[in-house]
Design a protein around this motif. Structure first.
Motif, PDB file in Angstrom:
ATOM      1  N   MET A   1      -5.656  13.426  -2.122  1.00  0.00           N
ATOM      2  CA  MET A   1      -5.000  13.743  -0.685  1.00  0.00           C
ATOM      3  C   MET A   1      -3.818  13.012  -0.211  1.00  0.00           C
ATOM      4  N   ASN A   2      -2.584  13.467  -0.614  1.00  0.00           N
ATOM      5  CA  ASN A   2      -1.507  12.817  -0.263  1.00  0.00           C
ATOM      6  C   ASN A   2      -1.046  12.854   0.923  1.00  0.00           C
ATOM      7  N   GLY A 136     -14.905  11.199  -0.133  1.00  0.00           N
ATOM      8  CA  GLY A 136     -13.884  10.276  -0.955  1.00  0.00           C
ATOM      9  C   GLY A 136     -12.718  10.077  -0.589  1.00  0.00           C
ATOM     10  N   ILE A 137     -12.752   9.694   0.881  1.00  0.00           N
ATOM     11  CA  ILE A 137     -11.438   9.151   1.369  1.00  0.00           C
ATOM     12  C   ILE A 137     -11.709   7.672   1.889  1.00  0.00           C
ATOM     13  N   PRO A 138     -10.621   6.958   2.182  1.00  0.00           N
ATOM     14  CA  PRO A 138     -10.815   5.394   2.549  1.00  0.00           C
ATOM     15  C   PRO A 138     -11.405   5.359   3.898  1.00  0.00           C
ATOM     16  N   HIS A 139     -11.932   4.234   4.138  1.00  0.00           N
ATOM     17  CA  HIS A 139     -12.539   3.930   5.431  1.00  0.00           C
ATOM     18  C   HIS A 139     -12.052   2.493   5.904  1.00  0.00           C
ATOM     19  N   ALA A 397      -1.140   3.426   6.084  1.00  0.00           N
ATOM     20  CA  ALA A 397      -0.470   4.447   5.336  1.00  0.00           C
ATOM     21  C   ALA A 397      -0.368   4.028   3.882  1.00  0.00           C
ATOM     22  N   LEU A 398      -0.206   2.528   3.477  1.00  0.00           N
ATOM     23  CA  LEU A 398      -0.276   2.262   2.381  1.00  0.00           C
ATOM     24  C   LEU A 398      -1.839   2.231   1.591  1.00  0.00           C
ATOM     25  N   ALA A 404      -4.772   8.049  -2.678  1.00  0.00           N
ATOM     26  CA  ALA A 404      -4.543   8.988  -3.120  1.00  0.00           C
ATOM     27  C   ALA A 404      -4.046   8.985  -4.599  1.00  0.00           C
ATOM     28  N   ASP A 405      -3.297   7.937  -4.836  1.00  0.00           N
ATOM     29  CA  ASP A 405      -2.799   7.705  -6.334  1.00  0.00           C
ATOM     30  C   ASP A 405      -3.838   7.396  -7.020  1.00  0.00           C
TER      31      ASP A 405
END
Length: 407
Positions: A1-2, A136-139, A397-398, A404-405
């Motif tokens: 997810m960009n 599946g996203i960062p925390h 943001a990084l 996403a990458d």
């Protein structure tokens, strides 16, 4: 997810339903919002109004998951088993399905129509972390004070097995040996001179900012305080009012504190929860009590802070450069108090055996010995040297783009 072309990140914030827990990360929330990011704080139904004055955007994710007997259970553990018993009982509650499950379910429902890029959670809240794993996203975990004492110290003994059972039901692999909350990024708002000097996971430090509610103003009594006397501020946090079972012990502690402060040649501003006010109606005129004190404003006008030593208060007092007398109870309090004493910013007193004579002696010593103020101001300089909280937005943001990458 960009990240969208406009750079606007969707950030979901989760915290256990205590105002002090949200206070530990609210300035990060407001900073992200001011920079244009879409930041929402997940709260139980009916909690949005309680947080309105912090200027945050909330989203209600379901019924309150605090049991009515919660305070009695955990503060009973404090009376029966001391700080260690309290910590173990508290983290057992915080990792139980009745705490974690509703948050996970609420976040996953929310994600069906508003999918966050990242979850930011405080270190004793695990539902947001697990929901992020499912999505599946960062925390990102924010240390609000209990990370070493509870969230890491009890990982092997309590947390790992409890979260593994919940993860299994969510289709996730077992909770790792190294706490999963530390995987992506840990945030601290204290200088390395105070804590986490040997932390081996990704950790970013930012300067602490005073969390100020929209309705805060300096109490009128400050206009009438004598200029030739030091000002002592007393706040023991919210631990007493949380439990009727602990109220008797809290009352005894307040009696010792007020006996000492009544004899001290100073002005006193004391945060005294309203349920205690009928018990202390005969204090001398230089002792001013009020049910709530705007700590972020008051600390810049006092000479000494008598505190329980929670990290919110430690960060505030260091930011203001005010030395301390500390009565630590549980969780991060004892470690923070020991560290303050080691650094020479304050004096620690055991609240289980505190006497008025000890409090009087400690206050006189801190007020008369300039080294306590000097040491606190040294730590204050290290705090001011940290990056501003706007840097957190860049790091976030990084992290989101890296995640996403990787997909």
């Amino acid at each position: 997810m960009n990240i969208p072309p406009d750079g606007r990140i969707r950030v979901l914030v989760t915290a256990n339903p205590f105002e002090s827990h949200l206070r530990g990360l609210v300035t990060l929330v407001t900073t992200l919002g001011e920079l244009g990011h879409d930041v929402r704080v997940a709260v139980p139904d009916g909690w949005s109004e309680r947080l309105r004055d912090y200027g945050v955007t909330t989203v209600e994710i379901g019924p309150m998951w605090l049991d009515p007997t919660f305070a009695s259970v955990v503060f009973g553990a404090l009376l029966d088993g001391g700080a260690a018993g309290f910590d173990r009982t508290l983290i057992t509650e915080f990792t139980s399905p009745r705490f974690v499950g509703p948050v996970v379910d609420g976040v996953l429902r929310l994600a069906e129509h508003w999918r966050p890029h990242v979850v930011v959670h405080e270190c004793t809240e695990f539902g947001g972390y697990l929901a992020a794993e499912v999505l599946g996203i960062p925390h990102v975990v924010v240390d609000i004070g209990s990370m070493d004492a509870i969230a890491l110290g009890l990982h092997d003994e309590v947390i790992r097995s409890a979260l593994t059972a919940i993860r299994s039901r969510l289709g996730l692999p077992p909770e790792p040996v190294t706490p999963g909350i530390l995987r992506d990024l840990t945030v601290s708002m204290t200088p390395v001179q105070f804590n986490h000097a040997n932390f081996e996971t990704p950790l970013a430090r930012y300067r602490h900012e005073f969390p100020v509610r929209h309705d805060e103003r300096l109490p009128d009594v400050f206009a009438d305080l004598p200029e030739d006397k030091p000002v002592v501020y007393l706040s023991m946090g919210s631990i007493g009012p949380l439990s009727s079972r602990f109220m008797q012990r809290s009352t005894e502690i307040y009696e010792e504190l007020f006996t000492a402060l009544s004899a001290l040649d100073c002005s006193v501003i004391a945060a005294l929860p309203s349920r205690y006010e009928p018990l202390f109606r005969s204090l001398p005129p230089h002792v001013h009590t009020m049910p709530w004190v705007p700590q972020s404003l008051v600390l810049e006008h006092v000479d000494l802070f008598i505190t329980h030593g929670g990290l919110n208060s430690i960060r505030d007092t260091v930011t203001a450069g005010v030395p301390q007398v500390l009565l630590p109870f549980f969780a991060d309090h004892p470690g923070n108090a020991v560290r303050c004493e080691q650094l020479g910013t304050g004096i620690r007193i055991d609240p289980t055996t505190v006497t008025a004579a000890q409090v009087f002696s400690a206050c006189e010593r801190v007020l008369k010995d300039p080294s306590y103020r000097q040491k606190t101001e040294e730590l204050q300089h290290h705090m001011r040297a940290l990056p501003p909280q706007t840097a957190f937005a860049d790091d976030l943001a990084l992290l989101v783009q890296k995640s996403a990458d990787a997909w």
